[in-house]
Design a protein around this motif. Sequence first.
Motif, PDB file in Angstrom:
ATOM      1  N   TYR A 473       0.836  -1.198   0.000  1.00 41.94           N
ATOM      2  CA  TYR A 473       0.000   0.000   0.000  1.00 41.94           C
ATOM      3  C   TYR A 473       0.870   1.246   0.000  1.00 41.94           C
ATOM      4  O   TYR A 473       1.797   1.388   0.800  1.00 41.94           O
ATOM      5  CB  TYR A 473      -0.905  -0.011   1.236  1.00 41.94           C
ATOM      6  CG  TYR A 473      -1.785   1.202   1.326  1.00 41.94           C
ATOM      7  CD1 TYR A 473      -2.828   1.406   0.420  1.00 41.94           C
ATOM      8  CD2 TYR A 473      -1.558   2.155   2.316  1.00 41.94           C
ATOM      9  CE1 TYR A 473      -3.619   2.532   0.510  1.00 41.94           C
ATOM     10  CE2 TYR A 473      -2.362   3.284   2.408  1.00 41.94           C
ATOM     11  CZ  TYR A 473      -3.389   3.469   1.496  1.00 41.94           C
ATOM     12  OH  TYR A 473      -4.182   4.582   1.569  1.00 41.94           O
ATOM     13  N   LYS A 477      -0.147   7.473  -2.778  1.00 41.17           N
ATOM     14  CA  LYS A 477      -1.082   7.305  -3.888  1.00 41.17           C
ATOM     15  C   LYS A 477      -2.452   6.825  -3.413  1.00 41.17           C
ATOM     16  O   LYS A 477      -3.406   6.844  -4.200  1.00 41.17           O
ATOM     17  CB  LYS A 477      -0.514   6.282  -4.896  1.00 41.17           C
ATOM     18  CG  LYS A 477       0.699   6.762  -5.678  1.00 41.17           C
ATOM     19  CD  LYS A 477       1.127   5.694  -6.699  1.00 41.17           C
ATOM     20  CE  LYS A 477       2.142   6.234  -7.701  1.00 41.17           C
ATOM     21  NZ  LYS A 477       3.458   6.508  -7.128  1.00 41.17           N
ATOM     22  N   ASP A 478      -2.538   6.340  -2.164  1.00 45.17           N
ATOM     23  CA  ASP A 478      -3.747   5.678  -1.669  1.00 45.17           C
ATOM     24  C   ASP A 478      -4.147   4.545  -2.625  1.00 45.17           C
ATOM     25  O   ASP A 478      -5.302   4.342  -2.981  1.00 45.17           O
ATOM     26  CB  ASP A 478      -4.915   6.669  -1.509  1.00 45.17           C
ATOM     27  CG  ASP A 478      -6.137   5.997  -0.856  1.00 45.17           C
ATOM     28  OD1 ASP A 478      -5.944   5.033  -0.081  1.00 45.17           O
ATOM     29  OD2 ASP A 478      -7.282   6.426  -1.151  1.00 45.17           O
ATOM     30  N   LYS A 479      -3.126   3.827  -3.087  1.00 45.96           N
ATOM     31  CA  LYS A 479      -3.311   2.705  -4.014  1.00 45.96           C
ATOM     32  C   LYS A 479      -2.320   1.604  -3.640  1.00 45.96           C
ATOM     33  O   LYS A 479      -1.333   1.852  -2.934  1.00 45.96           O
ATOM     34  CB  LYS A 479      -3.017   3.148  -5.464  1.00 45.96           C
ATOM     35  CG  LYS A 479      -4.013   4.142  -6.045  1.00 45.96           C
ATOM     36  CD  LYS A 479      -5.264   3.442  -6.539  1.00 45.96           C
ATOM     37  CE  LYS A 479      -6.186   4.396  -7.282  1.00 45.96           C
ATOM     38  NZ  LYS A 479      -7.438   3.731  -7.664  1.00 45.96           N
ATOM     39  N   TYR A 480      -2.572   0.427  -4.172  1.00 41.49           N
ATOM     40  CA  TYR A 480      -1.587  -0.652  -4.044  1.00 41.49           C
ATOM     41  C   TYR A 480      -0.648  -0.612  -5.243  1.00 41.49           C
ATOM     42  O   TYR A 480      -1.095  -0.446  -6.395  1.00 41.49           O
ATOM     43  CB  TYR A 480      -2.280  -2.011  -3.935  1.00 41.49           C
ATOM     44  CG  TYR A 480      -2.807  -2.251  -2.534  1.00 41.49           C
ATOM     45  CD1 TYR A 480      -2.014  -2.860  -1.571  1.00 41.49           C
ATOM     46  CD2 TYR A 480      -4.081  -1.814  -2.179  1.00 41.49           C
ATOM     47  CE1 TYR A 480      -2.474  -3.045  -0.278  1.00 41.49           C
ATOM     48  CE2 TYR A 480      -4.557  -1.996  -0.894  1.00 41.49           C
ATOM     49  CZ  TYR A 480      -3.749  -2.615   0.053  1.00 41.49           C
ATOM     50  OH  TYR A 480      -4.203  -2.799   1.333  1.00 41.49           O
ATOM     51  N   ASN A 497       5.700  -0.445 -10.863  1.00 40.61           N
ATOM     52  CA  ASN A 497       4.363  -0.407 -11.457  1.00 40.61           C
ATOM     53  C   ASN A 497       4.380  -0.622 -12.971  1.00 40.61           C
ATOM     54  O   ASN A 497       3.846   0.188 -13.733  1.00 40.61           O
ATOM     55  CB  ASN A 497       3.661   0.915 -11.088  1.00 40.61           C
ATOM     56  CG  ASN A 497       3.452   1.013  -9.596  1.00 40.61           C
ATOM     57  OD1 ASN A 497       2.904   0.099  -8.983  1.00 40.61           O
ATOM     58  ND2 ASN A 497       3.935   2.100  -8.997  1.00 40.61           N
ATOM     59  N   ASN A 502       0.912  -5.219 -13.020  1.00 37.03           N
ATOM     60  CA  ASN A 502      -0.163  -4.785 -12.124  1.00 37.03           C
ATOM     61  C   ASN A 502      -1.531  -5.252 -12.624  1.00 37.03           C
ATOM     62  O   ASN A 502      -2.382  -5.678 -11.846  1.00 37.03           O
ATOM     63  CB  ASN A 502      -0.153  -3.262 -11.974  1.00 37.03           C
ATOM     64  CG  ASN A 502       1.020  -2.764 -11.155  1.00 37.03           C
ATOM     65  OD1 ASN A 502       2.033  -3.443 -11.012  1.00 37.03           O
ATOM     66  ND2 ASN A 502       0.904  -1.562 -10.609  1.00 37.03           N
ATOM     67  N   LYS A 506      -4.125  -7.923 -10.666  1.00 37.23           N
ATOM     68  CA  LYS A 506      -5.518  -7.575 -10.322  1.00 37.23           C
ATOM     69  C   LYS A 506      -6.481  -8.593 -10.924  1.00 37.23           C
ATOM     70  O   LYS A 506      -7.383  -9.103 -10.248  1.00 37.23           O
ATOM     71  CB  LYS A 506      -5.830  -6.167 -10.852  1.00 37.23           C
ATOM     72  CG  LYS A 506      -7.307  -5.747 -10.771  1.00 37.23           C
ATOM     73  CD  LYS A 506      -7.505  -4.417 -11.496  1.00 37.23           C
ATOM     74  CE  LYS A 506      -8.973  -4.098 -11.732  1.00 37.23           C
ATOM     75  NZ  LYS A 506      -9.652  -3.683 -10.486  1.00 37.23           N
ATOM     76  N   GLU A 549      -9.112  -4.037  -5.951  1.00 43.06           N
ATOM     77  CA  GLU A 549      -9.916  -2.836  -6.189  1.00 43.06           C
ATOM     78  C   GLU A 549      -9.079  -1.562  -6.192  1.00 43.06           C
ATOM     79  O   GLU A 549      -9.417  -0.591  -6.873  1.00 43.06           O
ATOM     80  CB  GLU A 549     -11.004  -2.731  -5.111  1.00 43.06           C
ATOM     81  CG  GLU A 549     -12.139  -3.714  -5.313  1.00 43.06           C
ATOM     82  CD  GLU A 549     -13.145  -3.706  -4.167  1.00 43.06           C
ATOM     83  OE1 GLU A 549     -12.945  -2.908  -3.208  1.00 43.06           O
ATOM     84  OE2 GLU A 549     -14.106  -4.491  -4.222  1.00 43.06           O
ATOM     85  N   LYS A 550      -7.981  -1.564  -5.434  1.00 45.98           N
ATOM     86  CA  LYS A 550      -7.194  -0.332  -5.301  1.00 45.98           C
ATOM     87  C   LYS A 550      -5.834  -0.453  -6.002  1.00 45.98           C
ATOM     88  O   LYS A 550      -4.896   0.243  -5.635  1.00 45.98           O
ATOM     89  CB  LYS A 550      -7.009   0.020  -3.815  1.00 45.98           C
ATOM     90  CG  LYS A 550      -8.328   0.276  -3.100  1.00 45.98           C
ATOM     91  CD  LYS A 550      -8.132   0.852  -1.714  1.00 45.98           C
ATOM     92  CE  LYS A 550      -7.804   2.326  -1.774  1.00 45.98           C
ATOM     93  NZ  LYS A 550      -7.789   2.943  -0.428  1.00 45.98           N
ATOM     94  N   TYR A 552      -2.952   0.227  -8.529  1.00 48.92           N
ATOM     95  CA  TYR A 552      -2.537   1.455  -9.224  1.00 48.92           C
ATOM     96  C   TYR A 552      -2.072   1.126 -10.641  1.00 48.92           C
ATOM     97  O   TYR A 552      -1.385   0.125 -10.875  1.00 48.92           O
ATOM     98  CB  TYR A 552      -1.401   2.113  -8.434  1.00 48.92           C
ATOM     99  CG  TYR A 552      -0.664   3.196  -9.200  1.00 48.92           C
ATOM    100  CD1 TYR A 552      -1.258   4.432  -9.445  1.00 48.92           C
ATOM    101  CD2 TYR A 552       0.631   2.975  -9.675  1.00 48.92           C
ATOM    102  CE1 TYR A 552      -0.596   5.413 -10.152  1.00 48.92           C
ATOM    103  CE2 TYR A 552       1.304   3.950 -10.378  1.00 48.92           C
ATOM    104  CZ  TYR A 552       0.690   5.169 -10.623  1.00 48.92           C
ATOM    105  OH  TYR A 552       1.353   6.139 -11.329  1.00 48.92           O
TER     106      TYR A 552
END
Length: 768
Positions: A473, A477-480, A497, A502, A506, A549-550, A552
């Motif tokens: 986390y 970025k408040d993302k993985y 990334n 990525n 997901k 869901e999160k 990046y």
Amino acid sequence: MNQDYIKPDSWSIIEEGFESERVKSSESLFSIGNGAMGQRANFEEEYSGPTFQGSYIAGVYYPDKTKVGWWKNGYPEYFAKVLNAPNWIGINLLINGESFDLFKCTEVKDFRRELNMKEGWYERSFVATTPEGIDLAVKVVRFLSIARNELGAIKFDVELLNSDATVVFEPYIDSGITNEDANWEEKFWKTLDVSTRDQRGFITSKTLKTEYHTTAFMQSQVFKNGHLVPVEASEVLFDEKISFRYSLDAQKGEKITLQKFGGYVTDMNHKREELVSAAANVLEQAVSAGFDTLLNEQKNAWSKIWEMADISIEGDVKAQQGIRFNIFQLNQTYLGEDARLNIGPKGFTGEKYGGSTYWDTEAYCIPFYMATKDQHVARNLLTYRYNQLDKAIENAKKLGFTNGAALYPMVTMNGEESHNEWEITFEEIHRNGAMVVAIKRYVDFTGDFSYIPEKGLEVMIAIARFWQQRANYSTQKDKYVILGVTGPNEYENNVNNNWYTNYIAKWCIEYTIAAIDSVKNEFSQDHDRIMAKTGLTAEELARWQEVAEKMYFPYSEEYKVFLQQDNFLDKEIIPVSELDKTQRPINQKWSWDRILRSCYIKQADVLQGFYFFEDHFSMEELEKHFDFYEPLTVHESSLSPCVHSIQAAVLDRMDQAYKFYLRTSRLDLDDYNNEVKEGCHITSMAGTWMSIVEGFGGMRVVDGQLSFNPKIPNGWEAFSFKINYRNKILKVNVAPGKTSFSLEGNEAIEILVKGKAVKVEPNHLVCV
């Protein structure tokens, strides 16, 4: 400059004229195999010019100690490699006591090689003048039997053209062999027993460390003008070699022939103490049948393979030759009957990549074998990975992952990671995703969901656990994010990334969660068994869901495209078209430092994701990404042109699609990457098949229904292929303005053609 000495022919690979500098390349191109063993097209007789000796047995490998000057935790201890096996094809030829060697002949005329792909045999012929002034015509035919996969046969004809002479054949087997790519000059084999019995030779050897026991064997017969001659051979035994000596006095114009039968039996299929008797049994049956009968068996066996696998192209002989060469080599490498075996990137044509299993099998090969054979062959390939799940969990554990997370190896023979380059071993983790893509493709194509509760779901859970743990986390970025990776484009190492990595992470998590729900509803007993075995909890599933869901994804607002990785736009963006041609291929001309700082892409990366998940994106998105990334791609991976060909066809850019098709289908025949002497690119050949079937044929499975969107390159009069879809054999013939379908069997099928439903009845031609 690409090579262009291979003669265009729709069913054969043909070389004319003897050039010593292209011998190694031809040894690769004219390689033969039968799924259980294979060999480069080395000369049988002595040859003192540049050559790369290679005979290989499927599944027999050696753990060669990794050669690095430093060590890190989790680093693989060895590099698995297929071994150059004891040589059984050798036949020394002596004329009046002088050893015959093409490299030393004063003149070589009418030199010709042919690999007949339709019938599965290799032939070499020439007229040569020895240093002693004797002219002779030689013709050698060789094949590895598909019908009897432990057996090969050679017919070696010699005709004296200008004088009488004593002709001596010395057929031999030799276990004193080495690998071209040995790290430490180690011996890989130990010879255990050298013996003869009734004019037959046997050498039993074992591999060091892995302890595979094999017996190489041979038996020969001599003919004069087609009649068997009862010549008693004298035999010579060494510590690692057996040779028999057959001597005949021959007159000018007479043809002397040696027929040699040989091959390997291994302890993968026989008890160790019975190897020699098993070899003797193979020889007895071979000699009893005779060369001509065995050759007819071979022709029939290949006829059955081609009946299903052939792709016919009318009006373009180079394109036709290319696809048949690819299909031929794929079938020589793997026939799908043994779940212990897999497809090495070079097959039986060389030693590069160690003959090991890569993600290529799942990403490129499974569709070919699934559609041209039947679903049990594809199931065998999936089972290969299921059987190695414990090792994949062990691999992840070495790197610090817990709770049954699995990282499938980049390179393996037995499930252990054995790749010895840091940036690939530890960073190219996208390979885990290909394992799940292959399972989905299998289920979609065959309709056989039962594989998931039986075996697949355990693999998928272990992979999802890896992705959840590998992502971390980012508060910023408040993302993985997934840091420190290498994507399919190996010209960018240790990046953050990578979009493809990525995205597939997901998708794997989401597909696994959906599969768990389906198994719970439809296979409750399997669900309970798997949950108990894996200890999967609702809390863990919630953590997976959050990561998915999160996740990046780097994106450029300026170009409106997903970025290869976070810092891709920090690079100087210069299209490949502006690169000086003398700088290509950059992997042979530039330093690695310079490559990593450049914008150049080795193979499809973002576009690889668009290929796997085509239905996730609009046509406009595909076009935008294709136009951004293709001009930056140097296609220096054999896996690149096929993906671009398929996507160019989707975009209706048929000239570009055809150009990429020709590049993938003739990659080795025309030696685009200037490396064919090291072996052929077998796994990318499956991508060539996809270029036609998925690219030009537009074949997809849409909501459980077979769908086609056929297109044809300019200049082609027609092309056709067959597929085995859910045990229904459908033949597709595409011509300008018209596509026809025919169906074998008793049951009708409804397909989609350009989005419209079409019903195809058995034994009725349907034209659209």
